[in-house]
Design a protein around this motif. Structure first.
Motif, PDB file in Angstrom:
ATOM      1  N   UNK B 331       0.852  -1.185   0.000  1.00  0.00           N
ATOM      2  CA  UNK B 331       0.000   0.000   0.000  1.00  0.00           C
ATOM      3  C   UNK B 331       0.887   1.233   0.000  1.00  0.00           C
ATOM      4  N   UNK B 332       0.284   2.381  -0.261  1.00  0.00           N
ATOM      5  CA  UNK B 332       1.068   3.615  -0.248  1.00  0.00           C
ATOM      6  C   UNK B 332       0.415   4.649   0.660  1.00  0.00           C
ATOM      7  N   UNK B 333       1.266   5.512   1.209  1.00  0.00           N
ATOM      8  CA  UNK B 333       0.821   6.653   1.996  1.00  0.00           C
ATOM      9  C   UNK B 333       1.587   7.856   1.485  1.00  0.00           C
ATOM     10  N   UNK B 334       0.880   8.946   1.175  1.00  0.00           N
ATOM     11  CA  UNK B 334       1.590  10.080   0.570  1.00  0.00           C
ATOM     12  C   UNK B 334       2.263  10.957   1.633  1.00  0.00           C
ATOM     13  N   UNK B 335       3.041  11.931   1.153  1.00  0.00           N
ATOM     14  CA  UNK B 335       3.853  12.765   2.046  1.00  0.00           C
ATOM     15  C   UNK B 335       2.997  13.448   3.114  1.00  0.00           C
ATOM     16  N   UNK B 336       1.884  14.067   2.691  1.00  0.00           N
ATOM     17  CA  UNK B 336       1.050  14.812   3.639  1.00  0.00           C
ATOM     18  C   UNK B 336       0.495  13.904   4.731  1.00  0.00           C
ATOM     19  N   UNK B 337      -0.014  12.734   4.304  1.00  0.00           N
ATOM     20  CA  UNK B 337      -0.604  11.803   5.274  1.00  0.00           C
ATOM     21  C   UNK B 337       0.455  11.322   6.263  1.00  0.00           C
ATOM     22  N   UNK B 338       1.677  11.105   5.782  1.00  0.00           N
ATOM     23  CA  UNK B 338       2.759  10.658   6.663  1.00  0.00           C
ATOM     24  C   UNK B 338       3.118  11.750   7.670  1.00  0.00           C
ATOM     25  N   UNK B 339       3.156  13.000   7.191  1.00  0.00           N
ATOM     26  CA  UNK B 339       3.474  14.107   8.101  1.00  0.00           C
ATOM     27  C   UNK B 339       2.396  14.250   9.176  1.00  0.00           C
ATOM     28  N   UNK B 340       1.145  14.116   8.771  1.00  0.00           N
ATOM     29  CA  UNK B 340       0.056  14.194   9.752  1.00  0.00           C
ATOM     30  C   UNK B 340       0.174  13.074  10.778  1.00  0.00           C
ATOM     31  N   UNK B 341       0.523  11.882  10.300  1.00  0.00           N
ATOM     32  CA  UNK B 341       0.672  10.742  11.211  1.00  0.00           C
ATOM     33  C   UNK B 341       1.848  10.961  12.166  1.00  0.00           C
ATOM     34  N   UNK B 342       2.881  11.611  11.672  1.00  0.00           N
ATOM     35  CA  UNK B 342       4.036  11.958  12.514  1.00  0.00           C
ATOM     36  C   UNK B 342       3.574  12.781  13.722  1.00  0.00           C
ATOM     37  N   UNK B 343       2.773  13.811  13.433  1.00  0.00           N
ATOM     38  CA  UNK B 343       2.282  14.662  14.519  1.00  0.00           C
ATOM     39  C   UNK B 343       1.326  13.896  15.426  1.00  0.00           C
TER      40      UNK B 343
END
Lengths: 294, 413
Positions: B331-343
């Motif tokens: 599966x893939x997760x894009x840059x924005x979604x990854x950054x949100x998950x980081x926070x």
């Protein structure tokens, strides 16, 4: 008809220059792909005028892991100028039919050609264009059966590299599959100029010859490359028993050194090719006259 | 895996002849020391991993996430390994193996700098000289790790070719190895490269999944329904999955970097993502037949991800085979979604994850409710190295991260 590569080794040792196909030399703005390919043809003419017996042409790949900085840069220039496998085959097709051409490229280029995975389409296109042999530097014998089989059917040689680190056991496997000529790597490392290659060459050639004697294999011509840059080195290598001398980076250095002056690059290329071809012949004379052959 | 290093049709050994004798020597050492524990090698490694590396790492029930997704979310805390990432498991194993093989020098490539750091720490710990190759672009975006590597006494060589990321660093390390192969061991940092690397790195990393499996059994008495891990080259993913591959009740999810877009542009040679398992095609890169991001001629694409550690145009051949056979979901997760998950992970669980790891949690946000009753997620590393990037990227993308980013304006000029 005599095999063109075999014919190139008859009577005299062969001088085998290498160029990255489609590399026009340094540029500020990339030229059109047609111009880049035409420039490669002009460079090949210069090499032939200088005495080339076989020409190795690199089909550039984005990840040239076996090449040093000089050929890497030439590959980057060629790709920026728009070199593709199809343009490569057109270039070869337009060269004089009697000039033996060896294509050198990385395995993914062979495997992906034609859009579907596999080696057959590349071999068919290569044979149709007049490619006489193929060198794939990242394809060891272990992985080479599909390519060797397809090439044998198409009448194209697969040329293998014997390295200084190649064990006797591996040399046997290499010699079993290799055809056309054996590329004897003169030293460890990537491609590029070096000063002294003769001692390693002598021992490598000795090992190959004793292998041929022990296993009663028909001798293959042995061409030495990696680090050769001068006529004197070429003479030493042939005097040490080589049947051919391969030179790449030193020639590309002449192209790079001429900057954007293509006419000068062609002149310098022809001059160095002439020196290397003369060195190759001088080495042959020394070998015939003397005790140097070990 | 078959004895010739193939995973189905993937794998193999596509390297120059000059390197093949060293590959044979390494294969022999892998068979004897790693697989058969000759001379007590694996016991020795385990002892170093315990005392120097901080293993075993715990599993932790993520209370807030469990509530959020309505399932039991367990975290495997590889961020607590010495150095801050799972990378030490492999690096320490290979540097120790190089010592058993009487090699004199270590070289390695690095992307985010986590593998480079793990390698230089291992070399300092075991007394081996070490040189690291790292793309110029990555040097600039992962400066703390460059500093850490130099603190450990290693030489760091920036690679200026191409876009200057992991792909170029691997190619350059292979060139060094071609010169120095007789005395030098190349510590590849992921489950990529020619056999035996994909199998050997998997074996060193599978301590992640082995420990987690045992810990879950002790804690809840059962296997998870799903294991989720981020995948670039895939060492953290393969290490998490390997002990579960034979457990057919356990679903495996590899989360790749979707970057900004899942398309590829053959004309420019650019893929704005690193989603090799999801959209890659068969090819040969860096010594193995696997899935890669490439154009129609077979030229390798420049990949992109906000996370340096996932930014690679290839992937481990075993992962490619597991996806091909249907055993593994990519599966893939894009840059924005990854950054949100980081926070999100930072705020809800008090764990600041690596940007690579954040991709796994982005996937959990999208699919957490559909993964089963018990989900194991590997926290492959901690995010200290990514703080500058996260501040800049969160600000630039105007993400709603729950607090005011403008206080950092002075730093983001």
């Amino acid at each position: 008809m005599t095999d063109p590569i075999a014919a190139a080794f008859i009577d005299n040792p062969a001088f085998i220059p290498y160029l990255a196909a489609g590399d026009p030399g340094p540029f500020d703005e990339p030229p059109s792909a047609d111009d880049a390919v035409a420039q490669t043809s002009a460079y090949i003419d210069a090499l032939v005028a200088g005495g080339a017996d076989i020409v190795e042409l690199g089909l550039p790949h984005s990840e040239p892991i076996a090449d040093g900085p000089t050929i890497q840069q030439a590959s980057v220039r060629a790709l920026e100028a728009g070199m593709t496998p199809d343009r490569f085959f057109e270039l070869v097709d337009d060269l004089p039919a009697d000039l033996p051409i060896v294509a050198m490229t990385y395995y993914n280029m062979v495997y992906r050609y034609g859009g579907s995975p596999g080696v057959d389409e590349f071999i068919e296109a290569a044979a149709a264009a007049g490619v006489d042999g193929i060198i794939v530097p990242d394809l060891p014998v272990e992985e080479s059966d599909p390519l060797c089989a397809a090439a044998r059917d198409a009448g194209v040689h697969i040329i293998f590299i014997a390295a200084p680190t190649t064990t006797d056991e591996r040399l046997a496997a290499v010699m079993q599959r290799c055809s056309g000529y054996l590329y004897v790597q003169a030293r460890l490392g990537t491609t590029g100029s070096q000063t002294d290659v003769s001692d390693q060459t002598r021992s490598s050639l000795g090992r190959v010859r004793s292998f041929e004697t022990n296993f009663e294999r028909d001798p293959l011509p042995k061409a030495v490359g990696f680090g050769v840059s001068s006529g004197e080195q070429a003479a030493d290598i042939v005097a040490a028993g080589a049947d051919g001398v391969i030179v790449g980076s030193a020639l590309i250095d002449e192209i790079t050194g001429a900057g954007t002056d293509r006419a000068r690059a062609e002149r310098q290329l022809e001059a160095l090719a002439t020196e290397l071809a003369a060195g190759t012949e001088r080495g042959a004379a020394r070998r015939q006259s003397g005790p140097e052959r070990t | 895996m078959s004895s010739d290093g193939m995973f189905g049709e993937f794998g193999g050994q596509f390297v120059p002849e000059a390197l093949m004798p060293a590959i044979e020597e390494l294969t022999d050492a892998y068979d004897r020391y790693v697989q058969e524990n000759e001379a007590g090698f694996m016991d020795d490694l385990q002892s170093h991993l315990r005392s120097f590396g901080g293993r075993p790492t715990p599993i932790q029930r993520a209370d807030q996430l469990s509530e959020r997704y309505g399932c039991e979310v367990y975290l495997k805390r590889e961020d607590l390994v010495h150095g801050g990432a799972h990378k030490l498991n492999n690096a320490l194993g290979q540097v120790l193996l190089a010592q058993y093989m009487d090699k004199e020098r270590i070289i390695a490539e690095t992307g985010a700098g986590q593998h480079g750091t793990a390698t230089t720490m291992s070399c300092a710990h075991l007394g081996m000289p070490c040189e690291i190759y790292m793309g110029r672009h990555d040097v600039n975006r992962q400066r703390p790790n460059v500093f850490r590597m130099r603190l450990n006494g290693a030489t760091v060589n920036p690679v200026d070719i191409g876009r200057g990321t992991l792909k170029e660093a691997i190619s350059e390390t292979m060139r060094d190895w071609a010169r120095t192969v007789e005395t030098t061991h190349y510590v590849i940092g992921s489950v990529v490269g020619p056999h035996p690397y994909p199998a050997m790195v998997r074996d060193f990393q599978s301590v992640i999944g082995r420990e987690a499996k045992r810990q879950l059994r002790e804690e809840i008495g059962e296997l998870p329904d799903a294991v989720v891990a981020c995948a670039g080259g895939g060492s953290n993913a393969m290490g998490s999955f390997a002990p579960f591959v034979e457990e057919s009740s356990v679903d495996l999810h590899a989360v790749e970097a979707g970057g900004s877009d899942l398309s590829i542009d053959g004309d420019t040679g650019i893929a704005p993502n690193s989603a090799t398992l999801s959209i890659g095609t068969r090819g040969v890169l860096h010594g193995s037949h696997t899935k890669i991001l490439q154009d129609e001629d077979g030229q390798i694409m420049e990949s992109h991800s906000v996370s340096a550690g996932l930014d690679y145009a290839g992937v481990g051949p075993e992962l490619a085979a597991l996806v091909e056979s249907g055993r593994l979901t990519a599966a893939t997760v894009d840059d924005d979604t990854a950054l949100e998950a980081f926070h999100r992970l930072s705020q809800t669980e008090g764990i600041i994850p690596a940007l690579e790891t954040a991709h796994a949690f982005g996937y959990l946000e999208a699919h957490g409710e559909a993964l089963g009753d018990t989900v194991l997620v590997t926290v492959s590393g901690r995010g200290d190295k990514d703080l500058e990037t996260v501040i800049e990227e969160s600000h630039r993308r105007e993400l709603d991260v729950g607090f005011d980013l403008s206080v950092f304006d002075a730093e983001v000029q």
